[in-house]
Design an enzyme around this catalytic site. Structure first.
Site, mmCIF file in Angstrom:
data_model
loop_
_atom_site.group_PDB
_atom_site.id
_atom_site.type_symbol
_atom_site.label_atom_id
_atom_site.label_comp_id
_atom_site.label_asym_id
_atom_site.label_seq_id
_atom_site.Cartn_x
_atom_site.Cartn_y
_atom_site.Cartn_z
ATOM 1 C CG ASP A 1 37.621 38.765 41.903
ATOM 2 O OD1 ASP A 1 36.816 37.838 41.820
ATOM 3 O OD2 ASP A 1 38.560 38.796 42.733
ATOM 4 N N GLY B 1 38.819 29.959 46.352
ATOM 5 C CA GLY B 1 38.386 29.252 47.555
ATOM 6 C C GLY B 1 37.365 28.175 47.233
ATOM 7 C CD GLU C 1 42.394 39.111 42.183
ATOM 8 O OE1 GLU C 1 43.604 38.818 42.119
ATOM 9 O OE2 GLU C 1 41.749 39.043 43.239
ATOM 10 C CB SER D 1 43.812 37.484 51.155
ATOM 11 O OG SER D 1 43.521 36.144 50.941
ATOM 12 C CD GLU E 1 45.132 33.775 49.538
ATOM 13 O OE1 GLU E 1 44.052 33.569 48.992
ATOM 14 O OE2 GLU E 1 46.143 34.147 48.923
ATOM 15 C CG ASN F 1 40.821 35.337 42.318
ATOM 16 O OD1 ASN F 1 41.729 35.842 42.953
ATOM 17 N ND2 ASN F 1 39.681 35.975 42.068
ATOM 18 N NE ARG G 1 35.757 34.473 42.893
ATOM 19 C CZ ARG G 1 36.624 34.668 43.885
ATOM 20 N NH1 ARG G 1 36.993 33.698 44.678
ATOM 21 N NH2 ARG G 1 37.120 35.872 44.081
ATOM 22 C CE1 TYR H 1 39.676 34.402 53.558
ATOM 23 C CE2 TYR H 1 41.113 36.324 53.585
ATOM 24 C CZ TYR H 1 40.679 35.158 52.985
ATOM 25 O OH TYR H 1 41.243 34.756 51.800
HETATM 26 N N1 LIG Z 1 40.380 49.925 41.022
HETATM 27 C C1 LIG Z 1 39.643 49.627 42.110
HETATM 28 N N2 LIG Z 1 38.614 50.422 42.476
HETATM 29 C C2 LIG Z 1 37.873 50.143 43.579
HETATM 30 N N3 LIG Z 1 38.112 49.088 44.388
HETATM 31 C C3 LIG Z 1 39.128 48.268 44.069
HETATM 32 C C4 LIG Z 1 39.940 48.477 42.910
HETATM 33 N N4 LIG Z 1 40.881 47.501 42.859
HETATM 34 C C5 LIG Z 1 40.652 46.712 43.922
HETATM 35 N N5 LIG Z 1 39.613 47.159 44.656
HETATM 36 C C6 LIG Z 1 39.097 46.537 45.890
HETATM 37 O O1 LIG Z 1 40.166 45.822 46.511
HETATM 38 C C7 LIG Z 1 39.881 44.418 46.581
HETATM 39 C C8 LIG Z 1 41.152 43.605 46.363
HETATM 40 O O2 LIG Z 1 41.712 43.897 45.090
HETATM 41 P P1 LIG Z 1 42.196 42.768 44.091
HETATM 42 O O3 LIG Z 1 42.780 43.449 42.910
HETATM 43 O O4 LIG Z 1 41.090 41.820 43.817
HETATM 44 O O5 LIG Z 1 43.379 42.087 44.903
HETATM 45 P P2 LIG Z 1 43.474 40.724 45.776
HETATM 46 O O6 LIG Z 1 44.320 39.827 44.933
HETATM 47 O O7 LIG Z 1 44.173 41.118 47.031
HETATM 48 O O8 LIG Z 1 42.084 40.194 45.978
HETATM 49 C C9 LIG Z 1 38.816 44.194 45.520
HETATM 50 O O9 LIG Z 1 38.045 43.059 45.824
HETATM 51 C C10 LIG Z 1 38.018 45.501 45.579
HETATM 52 O O10 LIG Z 1 37.088 45.514 46.661
HETATM 53 MG MG LIG Z 2 40.574 39.834 44.471
#
Ligand SMILES: Nc1ncnc2c1ncn2[C@@H]1O[C@H](COP(=O)(O)OP(=O)(O)O)[C@@H](O)[C@H]1O
Ligand SMILES: [Mg+2]
Length: 306
Positions: free
Chosen positions: A254, A273, A267, A143, A17, A269, A252, A213
């Protein structure tokens, strides 16, 4: 009196990143300069970090080093050892939130709703109770790097073959069909507050690297067009998660809301960003707080620890 303090703005780093980090850092530096702070920007690399932290006498470091090395407690530990104050979460909260498996334990242990999951750290054939569709994620990435939607066991085998190593392990989560949101938090402990919820509408199947991105690959709606009650619930859960993890200054959270209306936290963060177009600044703006004021708010939250 704060304006005379020496503020080092650290950005860059050596994670995937890096590029976003440089943009976050330059934006924050310019905001601090516009506010007349005594700030200096530094592009941190593996080669210069030792000299920079040893030779500079910063009163506080504003960290914008996203990803591995800069957001996972590593650089935080270095600054901590040298007794240098810094913005953002401490070593423990940073390391916890960077680790997707530990984050799952943390969510479960604090009654924070999260999708059902399995940990994959050995031969997946040993188990046969996986549910599909599922989302697989490397233990310590960001990411959306390595994140993939799998439809059956065959997909899982192919994924693991392609990844070619399983040393840190993976998280396999039920795929939640619904809408994705993110909620920025600013402040620390009891002074922490949630910003307006933002909806992320990626054009791809999920918010993958390309959607994150590439301009035009995702629509952002802030404040999210959802019922007040749901927005408040997302804010409350996000704030609870942030506080329970011991996050500081800004972060943040999510989440996904399923078609059935259930909220699942994805998660936290700890170093989100901070480019002028990033989610957190967009949320602050929707709340009437301009970018420069947001940056100052984060800094002042950290300066309280001096
Ligand atoms: N259990 C889930 N069901 C549906 N989509 C998911 C799920 N987990 C992650 N995603 C999708 O994958 C993306 C990245 O997952 P995330 O856990 O936030 O990891 P990262 O740390 O790479 O952002 C999320 O923003 C979402 O769009
Ligand atoms: Mg994420």
């Amino acid at each position: 009196m704060y304006k005379t303090l020496k503020i080092g703005v650290f950005y860059g780093g050596w994670s995937s990143e890096r590029e976003v980090s440089v943009r976050s850092g330059k934006n924050v530096l310019n905001a601090l300069l516009r506010k007349n702070y005594n700030a200096t920007g530094i592009d941190i690399t593996r080669n210069n970090i030792k000299d920079i932290v040893c030779s500079h006498t910063f009163d506080t470091v504003f960290l914008l080093t996203h990803g591995k090395g800069g957001e996972d407690g590593t650089i935080q530990g270095l600054l901590e050892s040298l007794n240098i104050n810094y913005t953002g979460s401490d070593v423990t909260a940073s390391a916890l939130c960077m680790d997707k498996i530990l984050t799952k334990y943390f969510f479960s242990g604090n009654a924070l709703p999260t999708a059902p999951y399995h940990i994959i750290d050995s031969d997946p054939l040993e188990k046969n109770n996986y549910r599909f569709p599922a989302v697989i994620k490397p233990r310590r990435e960001g990411s959306s790097v390595g994140v993939s939607v799998l439809n059956n066991m065959n997909d899982l085998h192919n994924y693991l073959k392609e990844q070619n190593n399983c040393s840190e392990g993976y998280l396999l989560e039920d795929y939640i069909k619904g809408r994705e949101f993110t909620c920025g938090i600013i402040g620390t402990g009891n002074s922490a507050m949630a910003l307006p919820v933002l909806e992320i509408r990626p054009k791809n199947q999920f918010y993958d690297y390309e959607a994150k991105y590439t301009d035009g690959m995702t629509n952002f709606i802030v404040p999210a067009e959802i019922q007040h009650e749901l927005s408040n619930k997302i804010k409350e859960l996000s704030l609870n998660a942030y506080r329970a993890a011991g996050c500081r200054d800004f972060g943040r959270v999510d989440s996904i809301v399923s078609d059935e209306g259930d909220i699942y936290l994805l998660e936290i963060n700890t170093l989100p960003g901070m480019t002028n177009l990033s989610d957190l600044p967009m949320e602050a703006k929707a709340d009437g707080m301009c970018y420069d004021d947001l940056v100052e708010h984060i800094l002042l939250s950290a300066l309280k620890r001096l």
